[in-house]
Every structure is written in structure tokens, then in C-alpha cells.
Design a protein around this motif. Sequence first.
Motif, PDB file in Angstrom:
ATOM      1  N   ASN A 164      -8.854  63.390  49.372  1.00 16.84           N
ATOM      2  CA  ASN A 164      -8.053  62.238  49.775  1.00 16.84           C
ATOM      3  C   ASN A 164      -6.582  62.619  49.820  1.00 16.84           C
ATOM      4  OD1 ASN A 164      -6.337  59.752  48.419  1.00 16.84           O
ATOM      5  ND2 ASN A 164      -7.722  59.099  50.026  1.00 16.84           N
ATOM      6  N   ILE A 165      -5.889  62.140  50.835  1.00 19.41           N
ATOM      7  CA  ILE A 165      -4.438  62.305  50.955  1.00 19.41           C
ATOM      8  C   ILE A 165      -3.812  60.914  50.969  1.00 19.41           C
ATOM      9  CG2 ILE A 165      -2.520  63.131  52.389  1.00 19.41           C
ATOM     10  CD1 ILE A 165      -4.475  65.217  53.538  1.00 19.41           C
ATOM     11  N   THR A 166      -2.835  60.703  50.087  1.00 18.56           N
ATOM     12  CA  THR A 166      -2.130  59.424  50.030  1.00 18.56           C
ATOM     13  C   THR A 166      -0.626  59.689  50.067  1.00 18.56           C
ATOM     14  OG1 THR A 166      -3.887  58.463  48.685  1.00 18.56           O
ATOM     15  CG2 THR A 166      -1.787  57.308  48.705  1.00 18.56           C
ATOM     16  N   ALA A 167       0.071  58.971  50.918  1.00 17.35           N
ATOM     17  CA  ALA A 167       1.531  59.066  50.992  1.00 17.35           C
ATOM     18  C   ALA A 167       2.104  57.666  50.809  1.00 17.35           C
ATOM     19  CB  ALA A 167       1.968  59.642  52.332  1.00 17.35           C
ATOM     20  N   THR A 168       3.135  57.571  49.979  1.00 21.44           N
ATOM     21  CA  THR A 168       3.778  56.291  49.689  1.00 21.44           C
ATOM     22  C   THR A 168       5.285  56.446  49.794  1.00 21.44           C
ATOM     23  OG1 THR A 168       2.002  55.631  48.182  1.00 21.44           O
ATOM     24  CG2 THR A 168       4.100  54.503  47.931  1.00 21.44           C
ATOM     25  N   PHE A 169       5.921  55.464  50.402  1.00 14.34           N
ATOM     26  CA  PHE A 169       7.381  55.430  50.486  1.00 14.34           C
ATOM     27  C   PHE A 169       7.833  54.029  50.099  1.00 14.34           C
ATOM     28  CE2 PHE A 169      11.213  54.254  52.862  1.00 14.34           C
ATOM     29  CZ  PHE A 169      12.083  55.204  52.376  1.00 14.34           C
ATOM     30  N   ARG A 170       8.858  53.949  49.239  1.00  7.79           N
ATOM     31  CA  ARG A 170       9.371  52.643  48.812  1.00  7.79           C
ATOM     32  C   ARG A 170      10.885  52.599  48.943  1.00  7.79           C
ATOM     33  NH1 ARG A 170       8.249  50.414  42.890  1.00  7.79           N
ATOM     34  NH2 ARG A 170       6.144  50.258  43.727  1.00  7.79           N
ATOM     35  N   TYR A 171      11.372  51.491  49.491  1.00  7.61           N
ATOM     36  CA  TYR A 171      12.809  51.207  49.552  1.00  7.61           C
ATOM     37  C   TYR A 171      13.084  50.031  48.632  1.00  7.61           C
ATOM     38  CZ  TYR A 171      17.218  49.306  51.221  1.00  7.61           C
ATOM     39  OH  TYR A 171      18.491  48.799  51.282  1.00  7.61           O
ATOM     40  N   THR A 172      14.063  50.179  47.738  1.00  6.95           N
ATOM     41  CA  THR A 172      14.423  49.138  46.781  1.00  6.95           C
ATOM     42  C   THR A 172      15.870  48.724  46.984  1.00  6.95           C
ATOM     43  OG1 THR A 172      12.866  49.988  45.137  1.00  6.95           O
ATOM     44  CG2 THR A 172      14.621  48.572  44.320  1.00  6.95           C
ATOM     45  N   ASN A 173      16.084  47.430  47.137  1.00 11.82           N
ATOM     46  CA  ASN A 173      17.427  46.868  47.211  1.00 11.82           C
ATOM     47  C   ASN A 173      17.607  45.970  45.992  1.00 11.82           C
ATOM     48  OD1 ASN A 173      19.959  45.981  48.151  1.00 11.82           O
ATOM     49  ND2 ASN A 173      19.017  44.230  49.171  1.00 11.82           N
ATOM     50  N   ALA A 174      18.255  46.506  44.957  1.00 14.16           N
ATOM     51  CA  ALA A 174      18.429  45.774  43.699  1.00 14.16           C
ATOM     52  C   ALA A 174      19.901  45.418  43.535  1.00 14.16           C
ATOM     53  CB  ALA A 174      17.958  46.622  42.528  1.00 14.16           C
ATOM     54  N   LYS A 175      20.183  44.137  43.398  1.00 10.99           N
ATOM     55  CA  LYS A 175      21.558  43.655  43.246  1.00 10.99           C
ATOM     56  C   LYS A 175      21.674  42.826  41.975  1.00 10.99           C
ATOM     57  CE  LYS A 175      22.967  44.863  47.491  1.00 10.99           C
ATOM     58  NZ  LYS A 175      24.104  45.703  47.817  1.00 10.99           N
ATOM     59  N   ILE A 176      22.836  42.914  41.348  1.00 13.80           N
ATOM     60  CA  ILE A 176      23.093  42.139  40.143  1.00 13.80           C
ATOM     61  C   ILE A 176      24.566  41.769  40.107  1.00 13.80           C
ATOM     62  CG2 ILE A 176      23.554  44.163  38.688  1.00 13.80           C
ATOM     63  CD1 ILE A 176      21.973  42.630  36.453  1.00 13.80           C
ATOM     64  N   GLU A 177      24.879  40.596  39.585  1.00 13.22           N
ATOM     65  CA  GLU A 177      26.263  40.136  39.482  1.00 13.22           C
ATOM     66  C   GLU A 177      26.795  40.498  38.099  1.00 13.22           C
ATOM     67  OE1 GLU A 177      28.817  36.026  40.233  1.00 13.22           O
ATOM     68  OE2 GLU A 177      26.671  36.069  40.638  1.00 13.22           O
ATOM     69  N   LEU A 178      27.806  41.363  38.071  1.00 16.10           N
ATOM     70  CA  LEU A 178      28.393  41.829  36.816  1.00 16.10           C
ATOM     71  C   LEU A 178      29.731  41.148  36.559  1.00 16.10           C
ATOM     72  CD1 LEU A 178      27.711  45.676  37.130  1.00 16.10           C
ATOM     73  CD2 LEU A 178      26.333  43.962  35.940  1.00 16.10           C
ATOM     74  N   ASP A 179      30.091  41.032  35.284  1.00 11.53           N
ATOM     75  CA  ASP A 179      31.382  40.449  34.905  1.00 11.53           C
ATOM     76  C   ASP A 179      32.526  41.157  35.612  1.00 11.53           C
ATOM     77  OD1 ASP A 179      30.628  38.411  33.274  1.00 11.53           O
ATOM     78  OD2 ASP A 179      30.947  39.471  31.389  1.00 11.53           O
ATOM     79  N   GLY A 180      33.349  40.401  36.326  1.00 10.04           N
ATOM     80  CA  GLY A 180      34.544  40.953  36.942  1.00 10.04           C
ATOM     81  C   GLY A 180      34.303  41.801  38.174  1.00 10.04           C
ATOM     82  N   LYS A 181      33.061  41.944  38.624  1.00 13.24           N
ATOM     83  CA  LYS A 181      32.776  42.799  39.778  1.00 13.24           C
ATOM     84  C   LYS A 181      32.030  42.089  40.888  1.00 13.24           C
ATOM     85  CE  LYS A 181      32.692  47.215  37.461  1.00 13.24           C
ATOM     86  NZ  LYS A 181      31.951  48.440  37.242  1.00 13.24           N
ATOM     87  N   GLY A 182      31.458  40.945  40.594  1.00 11.23           N
ATOM     88  CA  GLY A 182      30.663  40.244  41.594  1.00 11.23           C
ATOM     89  C   GLY A 182      29.304  40.898  41.774  1.00 11.23           C
ATOM     90  N   LEU A 183      28.695  40.673  42.928  1.00 12.76           N
ATOM     91  CA  LEU A 183      27.360  41.180  43.228  1.00 12.76           C
ATOM     92  C   LEU A 183      27.444  42.632  43.650  1.00 12.76           C
ATOM     93  CD1 LEU A 183      24.438  40.034  43.329  1.00 12.76           C
ATOM     94  CD2 LEU A 183      24.791  39.712  45.786  1.00 12.76           C
ATOM     95  N   VAL A 184      26.809  43.523  42.871  1.00 16.86           N
ATOM     96  CA  VAL A 184      26.859  44.959  43.139  1.00 16.86           C
ATOM     97  C   VAL A 184      25.443  45.528  43.075  1.00 16.86           C
ATOM     98  CG1 VAL A 184      29.186  45.219  42.194  1.00 16.86           C
ATOM     99  CG2 VAL A 184      27.206  45.556  40.700  1.00 16.86           C
ATOM    100  N   GLU A 185      25.305  46.765  43.534  1.00 17.01           N
ATOM    101  CA  GLU A 185      24.021  47.447  43.416  1.00 17.01           C
ATOM    102  C   GLU A 185      23.715  47.681  41.944  1.00 17.01           C
ATOM    103  OE1 GLU A 185      21.776  51.391  45.241  1.00 17.01           O
ATOM    104  OE2 GLU A 185      23.712  50.743  46.042  1.00 17.01           O
ATOM    105  N   LYS A 186      22.485  47.394  41.546  1.00 22.02           N
ATOM    106  CA  LYS A 186      22.115  47.518  40.134  1.00 22.02           C
ATOM    107  C   LYS A 186      22.209  48.970  39.703  1.00 22.02           C
ATOM    108  CE  LYS A 186      18.657  46.155  36.782  1.00 22.02           C
ATOM    109  NZ  LYS A 186      17.336  45.548  36.550  1.00 22.02           N
TER     110      LYS A 186
END
Length: 197
Positions: A164-186
Amino acid sequence: KPSEALSVIAGVRADWFNHVTDGSGKFKVSPRLTLKYMPIDEIVLRANGGRGLRYSTPLVDNIGVFSTGKRFDGAYNEHILEDAWTFGGNITYYLPFGASSNTYLSVDFFRTQFAQQMVVDYESPVVNPQMYHNTIRFYALDGRRSFTDNIQLDFSVDPVERFNITATFRYTNAKIELDGKGLVEKPMTSRFKGVLN
């Protein structure tokens, strides 16, 4: 199961959390719903969503902070109740080749939206500016925004029997709002992941 093509699973879980101290209530309900639809034999569509709850264990969940040499500040010894809703879907297409009927291409999309979360802030401003780069702050999300979107592509084939051959690809867009920085990449989250097996 309303028909051969459609199945529905609905569930609910209720928990009593002993250590909730923020006044948000100790009794929590977590509903879940899963739908599966097969318009034809080769295509499967799935949709699901639900609520997830867990106590945070800040230092265990973020074991890598010990290798930074930085000091810890804030709620790093507290175990807040993290609260998130996850929803999304999947489409799987079974392809007519390979040594078995298990050749498929699958695409998933899921979003997790946090209502409460332990925030690990690697560059948060503190009272003493000289400590800025030497402190990791831990604090509750408390109304700030935090979400994660995941898109995953899977391909599996058996070119010959027992191989068996299995290939997996994942794209993650994780955002979080930090003190004094607003919404940024986690911080400390990989955007791209891939596996070939």
C-alpha cells in the motif's frame, strides 16, 4: 438511517467539571452530529461538528518551553477549561484502479473555533521592557479570537497485493489574538505537513 444512501448520528455528552473557578458553570453539555451520504458507490460525503472541552495542562501541553531558557509568567500553573467547536466535512472518491477496491482520493476541511483556550505568548510585552524577550506568558483567551483551519488531501493505492502507498498533505491556518498584537499566526504551529508511507 433514513435511506441506504444517508446515515445520521447525533450524540450528546454531559460533564461535571470540579475545578471551574471562573463562574462559567461546572455543568457542561457537548453535542455532536455526524452525517454520511453516498450519492453513488464511488463517492462518500461526510459532515460533522461538535463541541470539545478539556482542562489545559500548560507546561505539559507545551513541553518545548523548557528548552527556551525563558522565564514563565501568568497562568502557567492553572488548568483552565478549554472550550472549542469543530465543524467541517470530507469527500472521498474511490478510484477504479489498483490491486484492491481501496484506491481513493480524499479531501477534508475542518475549522476549530475556540471560545476559551490557554494562550502561550512567546513575545508578550511585560511591565519590565528588559524582560520582553526573556518571558513566556500564559493567560486565558477570555474573549479574544482563536481558530484553526485545516485542509487535508489523502491519496491511497494498492499497486499490487499486500503493498500500500499512502500520501497525505495538510495545510493549517492557525490564528490567535495576542495581547498588544491583535490576530497573528499561532506561534510554534507548522503551516505545511506531508507524509508519504
